[in-house]
Design a protein around this motif. Structure first.
Motif, short mmCIF file in Angstrom:
data_model
loop_
_atom_site.label_atom_id
_atom_site.label_comp_id
_atom_site.label_asym_id
_atom_site.label_seq_id
_atom_site.Cartn_x
_atom_site.Cartn_y
_atom_site.Cartn_z
N ASP A 160 -11.75 -4.38 20.67
CA ASP A 160 -12.36 -5.52 21.34
C ASP A 160 -11.42 -6.18 22.34
O ASP A 160 -11.74 -7.23 22.90
N ALA A 161 -10.26 -5.53 22.60
CA ALA A 161 -9.35 -6.03 23.63
C ALA A 161 -10.00 -6.04 25.00
O ALA A 161 -9.52 -6.72 25.91
N ILE A 162 -11.09 -5.28 25.20
CA ILE A 162 -11.77 -5.29 26.50
C ILE A 162 -12.72 -6.47 26.63
O ILE A 162 -13.32 -6.69 27.69
N GLY A 163 -12.89 -7.25 25.56
CA GLY A 163 -13.89 -8.32 25.58
C GLY A 163 -13.59 -9.41 26.58
O GLY A 163 -14.50 -10.09 27.06
N MET A 164 -12.33 -9.63 26.91
CA MET A 164 -11.94 -10.64 27.89
C MET A 164 -11.09 -9.97 28.97
O MET A 164 -10.13 -9.27 28.66
N GLY A 165 -11.44 -10.22 30.22
CA GLY A 165 -10.64 -9.72 31.33
C GLY A 165 -10.81 -8.24 31.54
O GLY A 165 -11.75 -7.61 31.04
N LEU A 166 -9.91 -7.63 32.28
CA LEU A 166 -9.87 -6.22 32.61
C LEU A 166 -11.07 -5.81 33.47
O LEU A 166 -12.21 -5.77 33.01
N ASN A 167 -10.81 -5.47 34.69
CA ASN A 167 -11.83 -4.92 35.59
C ASN A 167 -12.03 -3.46 35.23
O ASN A 167 -11.15 -2.63 35.45
N LEU A 168 -13.19 -3.15 34.65
CA LEU A 168 -13.46 -1.80 34.17
C LEU A 168 -14.41 -1.04 35.08
O LEU A 168 -14.91 0.02 34.71
N GLY A 169 -14.70 -1.60 36.23
CA GLY A 169 -15.43 -0.91 37.29
C GLY A 169 -16.67 -0.15 36.85
O GLY A 169 -17.71 -0.75 36.58
#
Length: 720
Positions: free
Chosen positions: A461-470
């Protein structure tokens, strides 16, 4: 003379006599109705009477013994028994009006013919286990059809309740509590007019709820004025500015934070307060790219210009003294986080900006409105909607069916690496992101996925906030449960939405899709994406933790250098009955304060060591920090850790945490923790070791799985 027709109950008395049963021991009228005989002139065979009596006895026994077992196995079933044991069955259907299955409409509907037949056979045989699974499936189908028939009504009520919560604002909790009490005492009977009956009833209940909330508002405001008073007043810089608060409210991928950052970039001075170092880094770079004099501040480092006009910070490092034009507080719903919520509370009340833009989900509205009222500040709410639809898929997506552009989400590093190895073995190129990786590594991995170098993203769930995953098109949950540090639990709907919302980024995809790797995960995902409004938490208190200024003021007043004594005083003064505050990780903080009190240090330094970011449940880590405290007491320097690159997984994880704690302390006591460059190298090597260890254990699991699969046909043939 007309022939006299005898009452049927008299014939039944004769039949009972022939069967050796006292007529007075049987309810003959109920027996007549059960046999379907007329009031007069009815006759039947003695065998039929005996059979009816046996069935009645069986039903009474079933009502007494079988029904409790059955309703425990299928809680939706309800039964009422007649004196002769005949059962009238209903299915209780719950239709939640709020998120996370809160505020239920209760509707009783009749079983369908197939379910009724199973229930009748169960009663006749006094066997509550007979065809139980089939009955459970029929009950589920009936409940589903009932909810489906009321879907438009439920959606209409949800919209009305959402509007009511916006209207009642800080008193939405009181409004919801009234609705909950009213609905718990009501059960609606299914029928052709049930929808209109529900709407008419709820119209009255909702109106009364708004009145109750309004009546309670005055008392609540007076209580807040007294409770918040000294806390609010300590943020003198913020109080002098006459701040204006704007809430950018909306789900992920709605553009709320982007719009806030545009305002920030146009201001003469400002700050962005991030929940993660990674987000602080990304937005620091974005501000610098706009040609602004930008800087970044986290617990461990300072980057950029020495005197920046615009800063990006982790929220714990917010500058609550220097006035600025615009502040952006991201993920404001983190106010409700028990461990870190204090930082959002401090920023919301204390950031000294003329314009404060808070960004987050709708469940934070009540708290934000209450804070604005308590501080006497204006609040405008700007609602953002998701820019692309988010769709729950009807069928699971097993790992073998994962496609380029998918993200597979698990909730442990081991599971992440196992999934990664399975996908690599299937020929997929994979990027990997999880919390223990440094922000730089996570960012690089996201870049590999975004640029097409990696087809699939495997993540926590580290992708839940931030990170532009295009290009992320589908988010696939490998699990809908997680360990939260205390227990393994189901994900909340808000957590599912936060992660799922990363799919279908505007400008890259027409829509985002969400699925699970198995059937069990699909239901929670559908519930989370159902569109039900999210009510504020029932506990409306704000999380707080004393800052250094409060600690020093209390120590001066009490005439003590004991941090634990000051903390006990703070607790008594702040967490009284009716207080608007609750402690944030207070027991852990108090334990750390008692430990550091053994050192002869100024209270300012004791406070820093007490809040050093380590795992306080790890006695080894606690022991290391205690030795660092002693070194500080003796004016000695602390060298970088001599870490073993071949240590096991637990050892390397602890090394990463301790290295981060060392770097955190190095910012505060550089003369003591003066080996920071070497410690950064230690952390990098430990991170690499963690990745290698997890990859090796995941490969072993995959190998064992393949071996088991190969052996299973052999075992089957030997069995034959």
């Amino acid at each position: 003379m007309a022939r006299r027709i005898h009452r049927t109950t008299d014939f039944l008395a004769d039949a009972l006599h022939r069967l050796g049963i006292a007529a007075g021991a049987v309810d003959r009228e109920a027996l007549r109705e059960h046999l379907g005989l007329p009031e007069r002139g009815g006759v039947c065979e003695d065998a039929a009477v005996a059979h009816a009596l046996q069935a009645s006895d069986a039903r009474r026994t079933f009502a007494r013994e079988g029904v409790p077992r059955l309703t425990q196995a299928i809680p939706a079933l309800r039964a009422e028994a007649d004196p002769d044991g005949a059962l009238r069955w209903r299915i209780r259907v719950l239709c939640p009006l709020l998120d996370d299955n809160r505020l239920d409409l209760r509707i009783d509907t009749a079983p369908d013919a197939a379910a009724a037949e199973i229930l009748d056979e169960m009663a006749l045989g006094n066997d509550p286990d007979w065809a139980l699974d089939t009955l459970r499936a029929r009950v589920t189908q009936v409940a589903g059809r009932t909810r489906g028939a009321l879907n438009r009504t439920i959606l209409r009520l949800r919209d009305q309740i959402r509007a009511d919560m916006t209207e009642t604002g800080a008193d939405a909790v009181t409004y919801i509590a009234h609705l909950d009490r009213s609905l718990r005492s009501r059960v609606f009977a299914d029928g052709p007019d049930v929808a209109s009956h529900i709407l008419d009833t709820l119209k009255v209940v909702r109106a009364r709820g708004r009145v109750v909330a309004q009546e309670a508002s005055g008392t609540r405001r007076l209580r807040d004025r007294a409770g918040f008073g000294s806390y609010i007043d300590k943020f003198a810089a913020a109080r002098r500015l006459g701040r204006r608060i704007v809430f950018h409210m909306g789900p992920t991928n709605s553009g709320k934070t982007y719009a806030a950052l545009e305002v920030l970039a146009k201001a003469a001075t400002g700050t962005y307060l991030a929940p993660l170092r990674l987000l602080a880094l990304e937005n620091y770079e974005a501000l610098a790219a706009c040609g602004l004099r930008a800087g970044m501040v986290t617990g461990e480092e300072i980057l950029g210009e020495s005197d920046p006009t615009h800063t990006a910070r982790t929220i714990e490092t917010a500058d609550l003294r220097r006035p600025i034009e615009v502040a952006v507080i991201d993920e404001i719903q983190m106010l409700s986080d028990p461990d870190r919520g204090w930082a959002w509370t401090n920023a919301l009340f204390g950031i000294p900006a003329r314009l404060v833009i808070v960004c987050g989900a709708e469940d934070a509205l009540s708290a934000v409105r209450r804070a604005a009222e308590a501080a006497g500040e204006s609040l405008d709410v700007v609602t953002f909607t998701r820019k692309t639809p988010l769709v729950a898929l009807d069928a699971p997506v097993p790992l073998e069916a994962v496609e380029p552009g998918d993200a597979v989400v698990a909730f442990s590093r081991r599971a992440v690496h196992e999934n990664r190895e399975i996908l690599v073995a299937a020929g997929r190129s994979v990027a990997t992101i999880y919390g223990a990786l440094s922000p730089e590594v996570r960012r690089a991995e996201a870049g590999r996925f975004r640029d097409g170098e990696a087809e699939v993203l495997v993540t926590t769930d580290a992708i839940g906030m931030g990170l532009n995953l295009g290009p992320l098109k589908r988010v696939i949950f490998a699990s809908v449960r997680k360990w939260d540090g205390t227990e393994e639990r189901a994900l909340t709907n808000a957590e599912i939405r936060q992660i799922a919302g990363r799919a279908g980024r505007f400008g890259h995809q027409e829509a985002g899709y969400v699925a699970a790797t198995d059937e069990d995960g699909l239901g929670p995902i559908r519930d989370a994406l159902s569109g039900a409004p999210t009510a504020p938490a029932a506990d409306t208190r704000f999380f707080v933790r004393p800052d250094l200024a409060a600690i020093e003021a209390a120590a001066s007043e009490l005439g003590t250098d004991s941090l634990s004594a000051v903390m006990a005083h703070f607790s008594r003064a702040t967490f009284y009955d009716g207080s608007p505050f609750q402690p944030s990780a207070f027991e852990e903080f108090l334990g750390a304060a008692e430990a550091v009190d053994r050192a002869a240090l100024p209270i300012r330094e004791k406070f820093a060591f007490a809040v050093t970011p380590i795992d306080r449940r790890d006695p080894i880590a606690v022991g290391v920090v205690e030795r660092w405290v002693q070194a500080r007491t003796l004016n000695a320097t602390v060298p970088a850790l001599r870490a073993d690159p071949h240590g096991d997984l637990a050892y390397q994880e602890r090394t990463v945490r301790l290295a981060s704690a060392y770097l955190w302390l190095a910012r505060r006591f550089p003369e003591t923790f003066d080996d920071d460059a070497a410690m950064r190298g230690v952390r990098e090597r430990a991170n690499a070791s963690i990745e290698r260890t997890l990859r090796e254990t995941a490969t072993l699991k995959v190998t064992q799985r393949a071996q088991n699969k190969a052996l299973s046909p052999l075992a089957a043939s030997q069995g034959r």
